[in-house]
Design a protein around this motif. Structure first.
Motif, PDB file in Angstrom:
ATOM      1  N   GLN A 392       0.989  -1.138  -0.176  1.00 27.41           N
ATOM      2  CA  GLN A 392       0.102   0.022  -0.104  1.00 27.41           C
ATOM      3  C   GLN A 392       0.945   1.414  -0.080  1.00 27.41           C
ATOM      4  N   PHE A 396       0.727   4.257  -2.862  1.00 26.57           N
ATOM      5  CA  PHE A 396       0.560   5.377  -2.254  1.00 26.57           C
ATOM      6  C   PHE A 396       1.578   6.266  -2.876  1.00 26.57           C
ATOM      7  N   ARG A 399       1.172   6.891  -6.466  1.00 31.25           N
ATOM      8  CA  ARG A 399       0.236   8.097  -6.691  1.00 31.25           C
ATOM      9  C   ARG A 399       0.705   9.464  -6.500  1.00 31.25           C
ATOM     10  N   LYS A 400       1.320   9.374  -5.478  1.00 32.91           N
ATOM     11  CA  LYS A 400       1.696  10.893  -4.598  1.00 32.91           C
ATOM     12  C   LYS A 400       2.793  11.495  -5.583  1.00 32.91           C
ATOM     13  N   CYS A 425      -4.360   3.628  -1.552  1.00 28.34           N
ATOM     14  CA  CYS A 425      -4.034   5.188  -1.393  1.00 28.34           C
ATOM     15  C   CYS A 425      -4.626   5.828  -0.565  1.00 28.34           C
ATOM     16  N   ARG A 426      -5.996   5.678  -0.538  1.00 26.15           N
ATOM     17  CA  ARG A 426      -6.905   6.293   0.654  1.00 26.15           C
ATOM     18  C   ARG A 426      -6.534   5.812   2.019  1.00 26.15           C
ATOM     19  N   SER A 429      -3.359   7.320   3.237  1.00 28.26           N
ATOM     20  CA  SER A 429      -3.408   8.872   3.356  1.00 28.26           C
ATOM     21  C   SER A 429      -4.078   9.160   4.747  1.00 28.26           C
TER      22      SER A 429
END
Ligand code: ADP
Ligand code: MG
Length: 452
Positions: A392, A396, A399-400, A425-426, A429
């Motif tokens: 994860q 993440f 994505r970031k 990603c959620r 975050s």
């Protein structure tokens, strides 16, 4: 008095006022070429000498001249590159083999008994907000080992001064408390020591030798990850020393709770004293560090070059030092400081380039390594907690940092449904907001991704 004699006499005076190295650097190949109407013209070999003499030594020079002839009111410096017949000026552009030791550095020998290198002291350790806490804790420990913070655990990225600080504590203790038995051991040596002792059936002797130590310093304990037998022995040694109020000092590239495969009981011991971090120095501190290093090496470089290094070499202090040494070697070989243009060329490999930024390969590599996994583990079809968490984090970061789309992330991870990527990603975050441990981990991972 002839021009030549005037200058000789001025130089003789100046020599008393400045260091030998500076004198040799800035006054070599200078001469008085005219004296008229109270103005003395001094020729210098290059723009840097000119800058240096007129900014830093003008007063001293004028004072010397004035002492000889009080009608002299002003000095002018002109650049007159020496003709190639003057012997000691000719720049040798050959790549002469010069190593760091020849750069006027003092020689230091590691002590066989303590394994400490006397070059690491508090005196030459620059303190700024980035390492303030670690420094204060280390200093306190060195003043009262065993009774202030035990253990002292220092963590931070590569090349930021952990070893320096740990050794400074050791050196200070042997200097002020001569009877204390101090031992510095890298984790690798520690592991090898234990493995060898087990193999030679001499583990008891090994333990006895450890128990005689008053201050045990173990550097880079992240290397104990997964070394179960070593961890077990270390746990017992730790307790034995701790119970007798012997000081234990540790370093790692991350805090104890982020070291993978570290036995819980050892982790809680590591967390039982003081934990202090070292982060990255800012511009001002980097400049102070450079200047301190120059002073140590009895050398000088023009401000614009120092400014260039400080602005461009930001990764860590080791790189900063490396960049400086690169220029000093040039200086030494050519007998003249590098120009800014030359410095830029020489420092190419130290400068962060836009190609150095994060990419897919790097993120996967760093995340896997950080969590002590193989890269392929991250892609394994499993719900095991040890894999899911790091996976994860990788998603993440893609994505970031790289703005990957969710379907793209899903494709990279074996054609998973892209909702898995969104979820990952959620989740990260969210945790990132509320979970200090994860925040810390991701910051450390990012630091590594961007520091190459
Ligand atoms: P680490 O162990 O964290 O990888 P080191 O202690 O080996 O880093 O430091 C790298 C180099 O930078 C060493 O030469 C060290 O002397 C120098 N250095 C690090 N921190 C400082 C500091 N605060 N002041 C002066 N020199 C430093
Ligand atoms: Mg180190």
């Amino acid at each position: 008095m002839e021009n030549k004699d005037i200058w000789q006499s001025v130089l003789a005076q100046i020599q008393f006022h400045i260091s030998k190295a500076n004198f040799a650097t800035w006054f070599q190949n200078t001469e008085v070429i005219s004296k008229k109407d109270g103005i003395v013209v001094v020729s210098v070999p290059n723009a840097f000498s000119k800058e240096w003499l007129s900014n830093k030594y003008n007063k001293l020079i004028l004072k010397g001249l004035h002492g000889i002839d009080d009608k002299i009111k002003e000095v002018e410096y002109i650049i007159r590159p020496q003709s190639s017949k003057s012997p000691n000026l000719k720049p040798s552009l050959t790549t002469e083999k010069i190593n760091i030791e020849q750069l006027n550095f003092e020689e230091f020998k590691v002590d066989k008994e303590t394994n400490l290198n006397p070059r690491y002291t508090f005196d030459n350790f620059v303190v700024g907000s980035f390492n303030e806490l670690a420094h204060a804790a280390a200093l306190a420990v060195s003043e009262n080992p065993g009774f202030t913070y035990n253990p002292l655990f220092i963590y931070g990225g590569v090349g930021l001064g952990k070893t320096h600080l740990l050794q400074a504590v050791g050196n200070k203790i042997i200097e002020s408390l001569k009877k204390k038995k101090v031992k510095y051991i890298s984790s690798e040596k520690f592991v090898t020591g234990i493995v060898t002792a087990i193999r030679n059936h001499s583990i008891d002797a090994f333990k006895t030798s450890l128990s005689l130590i008053d201050v045990l310093i173990i550097d880079d304990v992240q290397f104990l990850a997964g070394k179960n037998k070593t961890q077990e022995e270390f746990f017992h040694a730790f307790n034995a020393l701790y119970e007798k109020n012997k000081q234990i000092i540790l370093s790692s590239d991350r805090p104890p709770n982020a070291i993978p495969e570290l036995e819980e009981r050892l982790r809680s011991r590591f967390e039982g004293g003081m934990i202090a971090d070292i982060s990255l120095p800012d511009y001002e501190t980097r400049l102070v560090i450079l200047k301190t290093k120059l002073q140590e090496k009895h050398s000088e470089l023009p401000e614009e070059i120092l400014d260039y290094i400080t602005n461009n070499v930001k990764k860590n202090i080791r790189e900063l030092e490396g960049a400086l040494n690169r220029l000093l070697i040039y200086y030494k070989i050519n007998n003249t400081p590098p120009t800014l243009e030359v410095a830029k060329k020489l420092l190419k490999s130290y400068i962060f380039s836009p190609f150095d930024i994060a990419n897919y390969k790097k993120i996967i590599e760093v995340v896997a390594k950080f969590y002590n996994l193989e890269e392929k583990d991250l892609f394994e079809a499993t719900r095991r907690k040890e894999i899911v968490g790091p996976r994860q984090v990788a998603m993440f970061l893609l994505r970031k940092e790289l703005k990957y789309s969710f379907p793209a992330i899903a494709r990279k991870f074996g054609g998973k449904d892209h909702t898995t990527a969104i979820y990952a990603c959620r989740k990260v975050s969210q945790k990132f907001e509320e979970n200090d441990k994860l925040t810390e981990e991701i910051n450390l991972i990012k630091q590594r991704i961007y520091s190459g």
